[in-house]
Each structure stands twice: as C-alpha cells, then as structure tokens.
Design an enzyme around this catalytic site. Structure first.
Site, PDB file in Angstrom:
ATOM      1  N   LYS A   1      23.140 -53.530 -20.635  1.00  0.00           N
ATOM      2  CA  LYS A   1      23.316 -52.142 -20.177  1.00  0.00           C
ATOM      3  C   LYS A   1      24.761 -51.674 -20.365  1.00  0.00           C
ATOM      4  CE  LYS A   1      23.507 -51.262 -15.429  1.00  0.00           C
ATOM      5  NZ  LYS A   1      24.622 -50.429 -15.010  1.00  0.00           N
ATOM      6  N   SER A   2      25.721 -52.478 -19.937  1.00  0.00           N
ATOM      7  CA  SER A   2      27.131 -52.061 -20.040  1.00  0.00           C
ATOM      8  C   SER A   2      27.528 -51.872 -21.498  1.00  0.00           C
ATOM      9  CB  SER A   2      28.046 -53.113 -19.416  1.00  0.00           C
ATOM     10  OG  SER A   2      27.919 -53.094 -18.029  1.00  0.00           O
TER      11      SER A   2
ATOM     12  N   GLN B   1      34.493 -49.755 -14.672  1.00  0.00           N
ATOM     13  CA  GLN B   1      34.167 -48.353 -14.979  1.00  0.00           C
ATOM     14  C   GLN B   1      35.429 -47.504 -14.973  1.00  0.00           C
ATOM     15  OE1 GLN B   1      31.099 -47.175 -12.234  1.00  0.00           O
ATOM     16  NE2 GLN B   1      29.565 -48.468 -13.193  1.00  0.00           N
TER      17      GLN B   1
ATOM     18  N   ASP C   1      27.266 -57.404  -9.958  1.00  0.00           N
ATOM     19  CA  ASP C   1      25.916 -56.814  -9.929  1.00  0.00           C
ATOM     20  C   ASP C   1      24.841 -57.814  -9.507  1.00  0.00           C
ATOM     21  OD1 ASP C   1      26.768 -54.314 -10.651  1.00  0.00           O
ATOM     22  OD2 ASP C   1      26.414 -54.606 -12.798  1.00  0.00           O
TER      23      ASP C   1
ATOM     24  N   ARG D   1      25.082 -52.280  -0.692  1.00  0.00           N
ATOM     25  CA  ARG D   1      24.370 -53.542  -0.924  1.00  0.00           C
ATOM     26  C   ARG D   1      24.715 -54.622   0.092  1.00  0.00           C
ATOM     27  NH1 ARG D   1      24.248 -53.662  -7.517  1.00  0.00           N
ATOM     28  NH2 ARG D   1      22.574 -52.126  -7.740  1.00  0.00           N
TER      29      ARG D   1
ATOM     30  N   ARG E   1      18.267 -52.806  -8.560  1.00  0.00           N
ATOM     31  CA  ARG E   1      18.507 -54.259  -8.441  1.00  0.00           C
ATOM     32  C   ARG E   1      17.923 -54.817  -7.147  1.00  0.00           C
ATOM     33  NH1 ARG E   1      21.372 -55.112 -12.961  1.00  0.00           N
ATOM     34  NH2 ARG E   1      23.071 -53.681 -13.441  1.00  0.00           N
TER      35      ARG E   1
HETATM   36  C1  S3P Z   1      29.769 -51.540 -14.949  1.00  0.00           C
HETATM   37  C2  S3P Z   1      30.725 -51.981 -14.066  1.00  0.00           C
HETATM   38  C3  S3P Z   1      30.439 -52.390 -12.697  1.00  0.00           C
HETATM   39  C4  S3P Z   1      28.945 -52.612 -12.472  1.00  0.00           C
HETATM   40  C5  S3P Z   1      28.080 -51.565 -13.122  1.00  0.00           C
HETATM   41  C6  S3P Z   1      28.339 -51.475 -14.606  1.00  0.00           C
HETATM   42  C7  S3P Z   1      30.196 -51.124 -16.291  1.00  0.00           C
HETATM   43  O1  S3P Z   1      30.928 -51.415 -11.811  1.00  0.00           O
HETATM   44  O2  S3P Z   1      28.678 -52.679 -11.091  1.00  0.00           O
HETATM   45  O3  S3P Z   1      26.700 -51.863 -12.926  1.00  0.00           O
HETATM   46  O4  S3P Z   1      29.344 -51.023 -17.185  1.00  0.00           O
HETATM   47  O5  S3P Z   1      31.401 -50.928 -16.462  1.00  0.00           O
HETATM   48  P1  S3P Z   1      32.488 -51.406 -11.382  1.00  0.00           P
HETATM   49  O6  S3P Z   1      33.262 -51.561 -12.596  1.00  0.00           O
HETATM   50  O7  S3P Z   1      32.743 -50.099 -10.726  1.00  0.00           O
HETATM   51  O8  S3P Z   1      32.624 -52.563 -10.426  1.00  0.00           O
END
Ligand code: S3P
Length: 442
Positions: free
Chosen positions: A21-22, A169, A321, A352, A395
């Site tokens: 996904k990322s 993120q 996650d 969570r 999740r």
């Molecule tokens: C992600 C970063 C994570 C994760 C999210 C996807 C990403 O969040 O929890 O599901 O793709 O960069 P954070 O970077 O805010 O911890």
C-alpha cells in the site's frame, strides 16, 4: 457485511499478497509528479489507492489500471491543472498528507478533504512545516485543508526541521515539497520511519541521503533536483502489513503452515517479525531478488506456542501498523506482553489503544490500557463476546477475523467491508487457505 469465522481449522498453503500500500501510493504520486509515461505493476487495487488515483485525475493526469497494472501519463507536476473540486481522500491519511506535499510543490490552489474519520486525524504535523517552506495553507489543523495559489515569484524554501513524531507520511510530504524548493531540505528525528519515498527518489536519480537511527535520531537530506523527475517503471513487492494478519493467523492456529512469497521486507517495516520471533514464533525467511529497490523474501510460518514479550522504542515505529494483529498474537500467547512508547497508535484509523482495549476485552482478553501503550496477560485463548464492531478500522477488522480463527467459539466481525480499504479479497484468501467463514449482508 458481517464476517463470521468458525474456529479450529488450520491455515495451510501458499499465497501471493496484494501489492504494498505505501509503495503503491508513492509510486502513483511520484509517477504523477514525473513527466511522461510510467508503469507500476503490480499496483494495489483498493479503496485507499483509488482515492489517490481519482484525485490525480483532477490534476490532469491520465491513468489506466488493468489486471493490477497501472499505466499513467502525466505532464509533470509543474504543468498540473488546478483541481476544480475538493480532492477527496476518503479514509486515507497517506493520500491526504502526501498530496499536501506534492500540491505545495506545484504551487496550485486546492482543497483536501476526506471522511469524518480522516477529518479527526492530526494535520498540523504536516501543514506547519509546509507553511515554513512557504506553502500558503490557510489556518486550520484538520481536514479540510485549503492551500492557496503560490506565485512562481515565491518559490518554496528549503528547511531544517526536527519531526516531533517519526512519521513517514510527514517526512514524505516534506520530501515531495522539497523537490520544488530552492535549497536543501534537512529533516531530523526521522527515526526508523519507513523510507520508501527516499528509496524511490534515489531510484529516480534524486540526491537524497538517509540515516536510520533510534529516535530522536535519524536524518534525511534532500538536494532539490535541477531537472524534472523521469517516469517510473516499477515492480512492487507484496505488502508486509497485509502479510502480518496471515503471519499471526498461522502462528496462533494449531496445525497451520503458510508460505508467503514475494513479501516486501524493508527493515523499517518488519518489526513484527522481530516481536513474534521473540515470542517463540516459527517463522523462516528466504531472501528473494529485490523489487522496486526494496528487499523481498519468502516467509514460511508454522504454528508454535507463543510467550509474552515487550515492545518499545524504535521497534514500535518499525511495526506501527501491526499492533492490531500483534495484540491478537499476545492474547493467544502465555504470559504478559507489554507495549510502551506507542502513543502514536491513538492517531491511526481509530484510537488503536482504546478501541483495541474495548474489543479485545469484549473478546475475553485481560487487557490494560496505558497512555502510550498497553499490557495483555495472555492466556493462550480468547473466549468472550461473539460479535464485534471494528469501528470502521480496516486493520482492526482483519485482526478480529484472525482472532476468530483460533478463539474458543465462532466470532462475527461487523462492518467487515472496510477491509477492502487495504486488502480486497481478504475473506476469500482466508477461505482458500482453509478457514471456515461466511460473509453475510448486514
Ligand atoms: C504510512 C505511514 C504510517 C502508516 C500508514 C502508512 C505511509 O503512518 O501508519 O499506514 O505510507 O507513509 P505514519 O508515518 O504517520 O506513522
């Protein structure tokens, strides 16, 4: 949709997981920022990636997604057109935060919005440093976020910034904005947050330096490139975070043996393996050729008795996650599992810590909530309430389904359609591996 799991069946067989996904988010957005025709395969076809594809359509990017192959043609972010309507990010904070950075680079005006759940999530962490770079976001710390037009006479500035949370993120949003900055971007406090954006930028020839270190350490430096980003041609690995549910399912269900080839094994993502191995899980890893600049491997997981463990510090970031799945493993272990330094879990698709506490207690767990974590005294089983509502958190829905595979009685997950946000076909996958489950319209 209600998903009802009958316990007591082992999971056996081999499964290729949906694409990461990322990486799918980053590959689509970087392809949209690049100039030309890009190809990404396999691409994750799910709710959270669909909202990103719909958003970039409004920017003038053309794409098609057939049989998991994303083909995308873009004029490059300097030639995007201003979106006519607010960009809808659904439940996806990754979409909203990464788009905030990419749009800041473009100089276009835009409104970024999403579901009630997304509107509750913290956005000051991304908007404040983007403002410091010169992106004209109007006041407001939650979605909808409004970005005003920026004149080419006012380019973005580089920045030296310490991240208050080691968030990939936020880091990625700043890196995407940094592509258009007039000078160096230096981010500290990046810890062990996932480094997919940095790897992809390096793959595209951008000068980006990464130092992974325990928080508050960690540093990323980006030199803005002089030329436009070239198009991408990428193969993506399977999603470790989707694999996590199957890994835990096999680890707690007697008689199970699962083989999961092609899983992304970036060390910033695989903390769950370390935590489960410390609990006595039987997991072997066979390295496979890299994909998309990411390490890949084949995992084999067999059922084994688990004991409690402690998770804290950078391990929390490396499995951020995976706590819903991990908490289920802790319930089926014997002895106490303690999680510390994990206050960030309160800012995910749900809180969570509190929501997990309520659900797993209802399922029969001995669960103590703390401000920045939790403790579970595992009894080797779960034997409580049979119908649980995952609060619209994909999740949590999958974690409850996994608990249902090994609980003392059948378990029903309400609102299970939310699973399609990140793992479409999860129920069918469990069934193909031997689980006994039924799906019923609510
Ligand atoms: C992600 C970063 C994570 C994760 C999210 C996807 C990403 O969040 O929890 O599901 O793709 O960069 P954070 O970077 O805010 O911890």
């Amino acid at each position: 949709m209600n998903l009802t799991l009958q316990p007591g069946r082992p999971l056996r067989g081999e499964l290729t997981l949906p694409a990461d996904k990322s990486l799918s988010h980053r590959a689509a957005l970087l392809s949209a920022m690049a100039c030309g025709r890009s190809r990404v395969a396999p691409f994750l076809q799910a709710g959270v990636t669909q909202v990103l594809l719909d958003a970039i359509t409004q920017l003038g990017v053309e794409w098609s997604l057939e049989d998991g192959v994303l083909t995308l043609r873009s004029p490059g972010y300097q030639a995007w057109r201003a979106p006519a309507n607010p960009l809808w990010c659904g439940n996806s904070a990754t979409t909203l935060r990464l788009l905030a950075g990419a749009l800041a680079a473009s100089g276009l005006p835009a409104v970024l919005d999403g579901s009630p759940g997304l509107r509750r999530r913290p956005m000051a962490r991304v908007v404040e440093p983007l403002r410091a770079m010169g992106a004209p976001f109007t006041p407001g710390e939650t979605a909808p976020l409004t970005l005003l037009a920026r004149s080419p006479a006012q380019p973005l500035r580089g920045l030296t910034y310490h991240l208050p949370v080691a968030s990939a993120q936020v880091k990625s949003a700043l890196l995407l904005a940094g592509l258009a900055a007039g000078s160096l971007l230096t981010l500290t406090g990046t810890g062990w947050s996932r480094d997919h954006t940095e790897r992809l930028l390096a793959h595209l020839g951008v000068d980006v330096q990464v130092e992974l270190a325990d928080e508050p350490g960690g540093c990323v430096t980006l030199h803005p490139p002089a030329s436009p980003l070239p198009p991408l041609d990428l193969t993506l690995p399977g999603d470790f975070s989707s694999a996590a549910f199957l890994i835990v399912a096999a680890a707690i269900s007697p008689g199970s043996c699962l083989t999961l080839p092609g899983v992304g094994l970036n060390p910033t993502r695989t903390g769950l393996l370390d935590a489960l191995q410390a609990m006595g899980a039987d997991i072997t890893v066979q390295p496979q050729p890299d994909a998309g600049g990411e390490p890949v491997g084949c995992l084999t997981v067999r059922h084994a008795p688990l004991t409690g463990t402690t998770v804290a510090g950078s391990l929390v970031t490396r499995m951020i996650d995976e706590f819903p799945a991990f908490a289920v493993a802790a319930c089926f272990a014997r002895g106490e599992t303690v999680v510390r330094d994990a206050a960030e879990l309160r800012h995910k698709e749900s809180d969570r810590i509190t929501v997990l506490a309520g659900l797993l207690r209802a399922a029969g767990a001995d669960f103590t909530e703390t401000p920045a974590g939790f403790a579970i005294r595992g009894r080797g089983n779960l034997s409580g309430n049979a119908t649980l509502d995952p609060h619209g958190d994909h999740r949590l829905a999958m974690a409850l389904a996994v608990a249902g595979l090994a609980a003392d009685h059948p378990l029903t997950v309400r609102g299970a359609e939310i699973i399609a946000e990140s793992f479409p076909g999860f129920p069918a996958t469990l069934r193909a591996l031997g689980a006994d489950l039924t799906e019923e319209a609510a």
